[in-house]
Design a protein around this motif. Structure first.
Motif, PDB file in Angstrom:
ATOM      1  N   ASN A   4       0.829  -1.204   0.000  1.00 43.94           N
ATOM      2  CA  ASN A   4       0.000   0.000   0.000  1.00 43.94           C
ATOM      3  C   ASN A   4       0.861   1.250   0.000  1.00 43.94           C
ATOM      4  O   ASN A   4       0.595   2.197  -0.742  1.00 43.94           O
ATOM      5  CB  ASN A   4      -0.958   0.005   1.196  1.00 43.94           C
ATOM      6  CG  ASN A   4      -2.074  -1.001   1.036  1.00 43.94           C
ATOM      7  OD1 ASN A   4      -2.446  -1.380  -0.072  1.00 43.94           O
ATOM      8  ND2 ASN A   4      -2.607  -1.461   2.156  1.00 43.94           N
ATOM      9  N   PHE A   5       1.903   1.271   0.835  1.00 41.28           N
ATOM     10  CA  PHE A   5       2.790   2.430   0.895  1.00 41.28           C
ATOM     11  C   PHE A   5       3.504   2.630  -0.444  1.00 41.28           C
ATOM     12  O   PHE A   5       3.535   3.747  -0.975  1.00 41.28           O
ATOM     13  CB  PHE A   5       3.824   2.266   2.018  1.00 41.28           C
ATOM     14  CG  PHE A   5       4.822   3.373   2.055  1.00 41.28           C
ATOM     15  CD1 PHE A   5       4.496   4.612   2.594  1.00 41.28           C
ATOM     16  CD2 PHE A   5       6.085   3.197   1.524  1.00 41.28           C
ATOM     17  CE1 PHE A   5       5.416   5.649   2.601  1.00 41.28           C
ATOM     18  CE2 PHE A   5       7.016   4.225   1.532  1.00 41.28           C
ATOM     19  CZ  PHE A   5       6.684   5.464   2.075  1.00 41.28           C
ATOM     20  N   SER A   6       4.048   1.544  -1.000  1.00 36.76           N
ATOM     21  CA  SER A   6       4.774   1.645  -2.271  1.00 36.76           C
ATOM     22  C   SER A   6       3.856   2.124  -3.386  1.00 36.76           C
ATOM     23  O   SER A   6       4.243   2.961  -4.202  1.00 36.76           O
ATOM     24  CB  SER A   6       5.366   0.287  -2.659  1.00 36.76           C
ATOM     25  OG  SER A   6       6.285  -0.127  -1.691  1.00 36.76           O
ATOM     26  N   TYR A   7       2.639   1.601  -3.426  1.00 37.35           N
ATOM     27  CA  TYR A   7       1.703   2.030  -4.467  1.00 37.35           C
ATOM     28  C   TYR A   7       1.358   3.502  -4.307  1.00 37.35           C
ATOM     29  O   TYR A   7       1.287   4.232  -5.297  1.00 37.35           O
ATOM     30  CB  TYR A   7       0.423   1.185  -4.478  1.00 37.35           C
ATOM     31  CG  TYR A   7      -0.532   1.742  -5.502  1.00 37.35           C
ATOM     32  CD1 TYR A   7      -0.306   1.518  -6.857  1.00 37.35           C
ATOM     33  CD2 TYR A   7      -1.588   2.569  -5.140  1.00 37.35           C
ATOM     34  CE1 TYR A   7      -1.132   2.090  -7.821  1.00 37.35           C
ATOM     35  CE2 TYR A   7      -2.411   3.138  -6.090  1.00 37.35           C
ATOM     36  CZ  TYR A   7      -2.185   2.892  -7.426  1.00 37.35           C
ATOM     37  OH  TYR A   7      -2.975   3.471  -8.371  1.00 37.35           O
ATOM     38  N   GLN A   8       1.139   3.958  -3.088  1.00 35.58           N
ATOM     39  CA  GLN A   8       0.806   5.371  -2.869  1.00 35.58           C
ATOM     40  C   GLN A   8       1.940   6.275  -3.350  1.00 35.58           C
ATOM     41  O   GLN A   8       1.687   7.320  -3.954  1.00 35.58           O
ATOM     42  CB  GLN A   8       0.488   5.635  -1.396  1.00 35.58           C
ATOM     43  CG  GLN A   8      -0.832   5.063  -0.941  1.00 35.58           C
ATOM     44  CD  GLN A   8      -2.001   5.656  -1.714  1.00 35.58           C
ATOM     45  OE1 GLN A   8      -2.062   6.854  -1.972  1.00 35.58           O
ATOM     46  NE2 GLN A   8      -2.930   4.810  -2.099  1.00 35.58           N
ATOM     47  N   VAL A   9       3.185   5.892  -3.094  1.00 34.96           N
ATOM     48  CA  VAL A   9       4.337   6.668  -3.575  1.00 34.96           C
ATOM     49  C   VAL A   9       4.339   6.691  -5.101  1.00 34.96           C
ATOM     50  O   VAL A   9       4.508   7.739  -5.723  1.00 34.96           O
ATOM     51  CB  VAL A   9       5.665   6.097  -3.023  1.00 34.96           C
ATOM     52  CG1 VAL A   9       6.862   6.731  -3.716  1.00 34.96           C
ATOM     53  CG2 VAL A   9       5.731   6.308  -1.519  1.00 34.96           C
ATOM     54  N   PHE A  10       4.136   5.518  -5.716  1.00 38.93           N
ATOM     55  CA  PHE A  10       4.092   5.460  -7.178  1.00 38.93           C
ATOM     56  C   PHE A  10       2.954   6.316  -7.724  1.00 38.93           C
ATOM     57  O   PHE A  10       3.154   7.115  -8.631  1.00 38.93           O
ATOM     58  CB  PHE A  10       3.929   4.022  -7.673  1.00 38.93           C
ATOM     59  CG  PHE A  10       3.595   3.951  -9.135  1.00 38.93           C
ATOM     60  CD1 PHE A  10       4.572   4.176 -10.090  1.00 38.93           C
ATOM     61  CD2 PHE A  10       2.298   3.716  -9.559  1.00 38.93           C
ATOM     62  CE1 PHE A  10       4.266   4.151 -11.450  1.00 38.93           C
ATOM     63  CE2 PHE A  10       1.978   3.682 -10.905  1.00 38.93           C
ATOM     64  CZ  PHE A  10       2.964   3.900 -11.851  1.00 38.93           C
ATOM     65  N   ALA A  11       1.751   6.145  -7.190  1.00 40.56           N
ATOM     66  CA  ALA A  11       0.582   6.864  -7.708  1.00 40.56           C
ATOM     67  C   ALA A  11       0.785   8.372  -7.617  1.00 40.56           C
ATOM     68  O   ALA A  11       0.444   9.109  -8.544  1.00 40.56           O
ATOM     69  CB  ALA A  11      -0.675   6.450  -6.942  1.00 40.56           C
ATOM     70  N   LYS A  12       1.356   8.818  -6.517  1.00 38.56           N
ATOM     71  CA  LYS A  12       1.573  10.255  -6.316  1.00 38.56           C
ATOM     72  C   LYS A  12       2.595  10.814  -7.306  1.00 38.56           C
ATOM     73  O   LYS A  12       2.541  11.978  -7.681  1.00 38.56           O
ATOM     74  CB  LYS A  12       2.030  10.499  -4.883  1.00 38.56           C
ATOM     75  CG  LYS A  12       2.107  11.935  -4.487  1.00 38.56           C
ATOM     76  CD  LYS A  12       2.402  12.069  -3.014  1.00 38.56           C
ATOM     77  CE  LYS A  12       2.231  13.511  -2.615  1.00 38.56           C
ATOM     78  NZ  LYS A  12       2.122  13.677  -1.180  1.00 38.56           N
TER      79      LYS A  12
END
Length: 132
Positions: A107-115
């Motif tokens: 979840n953290f990695s995806y949020q960084v990518f999405a942002k």
């Protein structure tokens, strides 16, 4: 368009950015793996896509990946990928992603990518990447 998936064969609908090179790579793989047409692919970058038809804004769709289940329930982020990979028969690979430590990291990695997706794919403009 309706708020329900029109085909009962689909188990999930994915709303993806067809102008994102990294996103398209993932979508190509999923299309290849989706031999039983369990996924409906909806490109939010096409000229005829209207976010308002789904009671969402274009920014909501661009901020992170969205999916929709046959009953109309919306899913976002990593859960979309879980549903997509389960739909193509890779459920055994999905279940470990629900374990607490792994789930939080994903979840953290995806949020960084999405942002940072637009910046990472060279698609920043003054409107899309400028900090308010």
């Amino acid at each position: 368009m309706s708020n329900q998936l029109s085909s009962t064969n689909h188990t999930v609908e994915v709303f993806y950015d067809g102008e994102c090179p990294l996103c398209l790579r993932e979508i190509k793989l999923l299309r290849f793996l989706d031999r039983n047409t369990r996924i409906r692919f909806t490109d939010i970058a096409t000229a005829d896509f209207n976010a308002a038809e789904y009671e969402k804004t274009p920014a909501q769709f661009m901020d992170e990946i969205h999916g929709r289940l046959p009953d109309g329930q919306w899913i976002i982020g990593v859960e979309v990928f879980r549903q997509l990979y389960a739909a193509v028969g890779l459920g055994l690979l999905v279940w470990p992603t629900r374990l607490p430590g792994i789930s939080h990291a994903l979840n953290f990695s995806y949020q960084v990518f999405a942002k940072n997706r637009l910046r990472l794919t060279g698609r920043c403009t003054k409107e899309t990447c400028e900090v308010g």
